[in-house]
Design an enzyme around this catalytic site. Structure first.
Site, PDB file in Angstrom:
ATOM      1  N   SER A 232       0.821  -1.204   0.000  1.00  0.00           N
ATOM      2  CA  SER A 232       0.000   0.000   0.000  1.00  0.00           C
ATOM      3  C   SER A 232       0.867   1.271   0.000  1.00  0.00           C
ATOM      4  O   SER A 232       1.786   1.372  -0.804  1.00  0.00           O
ATOM      5  CB  SER A 232      -0.960  -0.039   1.196  1.00  0.00           C
ATOM      6  OG  SER A 232      -1.973   0.925   1.069  1.00  0.00           O
ATOM      7  N   ASP A 326      -8.695  -4.495  -6.234  1.00  0.00           N
ATOM      8  CA  ASP A 326      -8.290  -3.534  -5.203  1.00  0.00           C
ATOM      9  C   ASP A 326      -9.121  -2.262  -5.382  1.00  0.00           C
ATOM     10  O   ASP A 326      -9.099  -1.644  -6.438  1.00  0.00           O
ATOM     11  CB  ASP A 326      -6.795  -3.225  -5.369  1.00  0.00           C
ATOM     12  CG  ASP A 326      -6.237  -2.357  -4.253  1.00  0.00           C
ATOM     13  OD1 ASP A 326      -7.028  -1.856  -3.433  1.00  0.00           O
ATOM     14  OD2 ASP A 326      -5.004  -2.196  -4.201  1.00  0.00           O
ATOM     15  N   HIS A 360      -7.464  -5.345  -1.393  1.00  0.00           N
ATOM     16  CA  HIS A 360      -6.275  -4.521  -1.145  1.00  0.00           C
ATOM     17  C   HIS A 360      -5.261  -5.161  -0.194  1.00  0.00           C
ATOM     18  O   HIS A 360      -4.069  -5.197  -0.476  1.00  0.00           O
ATOM     19  CB  HIS A 360      -6.705  -3.160  -0.597  1.00  0.00           C
ATOM     20  CG  HIS A 360      -5.559  -2.204  -0.400  1.00  0.00           C
ATOM     21  ND1 HIS A 360      -4.763  -1.782  -1.440  1.00  0.00           N
ATOM     22  CD2 HIS A 360      -5.072  -1.597   0.722  1.00  0.00           C
ATOM     23  CE1 HIS A 360      -3.834  -0.952  -0.970  1.00  0.00           C
ATOM     24  NE2 HIS A 360      -4.006  -0.825   0.330  1.00  0.00           N
TER      25      HIS A 360
END
Length: 416
Positions: A232, A326, A360
């Site tokens: 991330s 995602d 994600h």
């Protein structure tokens, strides 16, 4: 009270590392009896996670989860570890929190009669993070803050820096489990932890440079180049480290952006401003959650280039992993773009893997899937995407790829 004839067994042992597959077996049931298996854990925030599955015993009165199909519940079909990865929180939008890995995560397993609700058998699985002889060393050295994990045994091991997400502070599970494979791993915090600012006005790449220097100088770390693993927001930090620091050999970026985001990044006389979000692209799901997938613009457009990380400067190997569903941002687009920039500079020094129907937070295997949660930059709950089974399969596949990648570029590499 559990039935005396029925036994719930865990193989090879009730104690195992968190990323290991186990076998669950129920014996002593009546032939063809329908039984519900339940799993439950309470995380470090006090949030309860649960799953259940329905099984029909075979003619010998056994349920072997590794070969028998679940008929309903949290998952269906043959899923040896379904009672673990399909666990969902009682409190919506909660991600499983494990602060300190010195203690295992305890998962209570129960076999319950589908007809009467009677508890037939129970057992507790201890899902640990450290193997015998591993060390967990808190690090407060100069400016850097984190935790160092060292594997058992004498001699030197390759070093890896583990960077986590924007809201994560410090997370230990992935770092400790990587260390159990024979690496010295520094789980590095970069804000909101032990004296680091909670809301930094900017991030200094020199801080990360200090961490690399610290790890290289550790007596347990061999001189074969440093690895980085990120997910991330920290992906852009990992790309920056690989682009500007010498001695980085292998970099993993999971669901990352190839440009700086959220907080300005400073390195010497250079400033990478965060990409400006296109607020008009905010969307809402039917349940009122925010979907921010398309909020970040193309970093290669002229007006955004100041935020773009110059990956073409890097001399390391890259592993880009991106989830196709995602919803945090368009990870596949950013990963392909980073790969294309490398290729356009004559570099084939990357692997790119994409995962359909995954969301994600690609974590270590069997970590419960997190479909939504609080987003530090947005300031509210957002949707993270994915489907539980596909997401779980992606986590398992990626974990094996990460280990092969680091083995190939840190272990089986001559010292430089």
């Amino acid at each position: 009270m559990a039935s005396s004839q029925v036994r719930l067994k865990i193989f090879p042992s009730v104690r195992s590392l968190f990323d290991k597959t186990m076998q669950i077996k129920v014996e002593g049931l009546a032939p063809n009896k329908t039984v519900q298996l339940r799993s439950k854990l309470v995380d470090d925030r006090g949030v309860t996670f649960k799953a259940s599955a329905l099984y029909k015993a075979d003619k010998t009165g056994q349920v072997e989860v590794s070969s028998l199909a679940s008929l309903g519940g949290s998952y269906t079909g043959v899923e040896p570890m379904g009672l673990f990865w399909s666990m969902a929180p009682d409190t919506p939008h909660s991600k499983l929190l494990k602060k300190n890995v010195l203690s295992p995560t305890l998962v209570e397993l129960e076999a319950v009669s589908e007809e009467t609700g009677e508890l037939l058998a129970a057992e507790t699985s201890e899902r640990g993070y450290l193997t015998e002889g591993m060390k967990r060393i808190p690090v407060e050295e100069g400016k850097i803050r984190g935790v160092l994990f060292t594997p058992p045994g004498e001699g030197q091991f390759p070093g890896i820096i583990d960077l986590y997400t924007l809201g994560g502070g410090l997370t230990e599970p992935r770092a400790s489990l990587l260390a159990s494979k024979g690496y010295v791993v520094l789980a590095l915090a970069y804000y909101g932890y032990k004296g680091l600012p909670k809301t930094p006005q900017n991030l200094d790449l020199e801080y990360f440079e200090e961490a690399v220097t610290y790890l290289k100088k550790r007596p347990e770390v061999k001189d074969s180049g440093i690895g980085i693993i990120s997910i991330s927001h920290s992906g852009a930090l990992a790309l920056s480290m690989a682009s500007y620091f010498s001695g980085i050999a292998a970099t993993v970026c999971i669901n990352a952006c190839n440009a700086n985001t959220v907080i300005p990044l400073h390195y010497r006389d250079r400033i990478f401003p965060p990409l400006s979000p296109a607020l008009k692209n905010f969307k809402f799901t039917e349940t009122g959650l925010v979907d921010i997938r398309d909020v970040l613009p193309d970093p290669t457009l002229e007006r955004n280039k100041a935020s773009l990380i110059p990956v073409e400067r890097a001399s390391c190997q890259f592993l880009f992993a991106a989830s196709e569903d995602d919803r945090n941002w368009n990870s596949v687009f950013f990963a392909k773009q980073a790969a294309e920039i490398l290729r356009s500079h004559g570099k084939e020094s990357f692997q790119l893997i994409t995962y359909p129907k995954a969301g994600h937070f690609l974590e270590v295997p069997y970590m419960p899937y997190c479909p939504s949660g609080f987003h530090a930059a947005v300031g509210r709950d957002v949707v993270f995407g994915g489907e539980p089974k596909a997401h779980s399969e992606a986590q398992l596949d990626l974990w094996e790829r990460v280990q092969r990648f680091f083995k190939s570029h840190l272990v089986n590499k001559d010292a430089t």
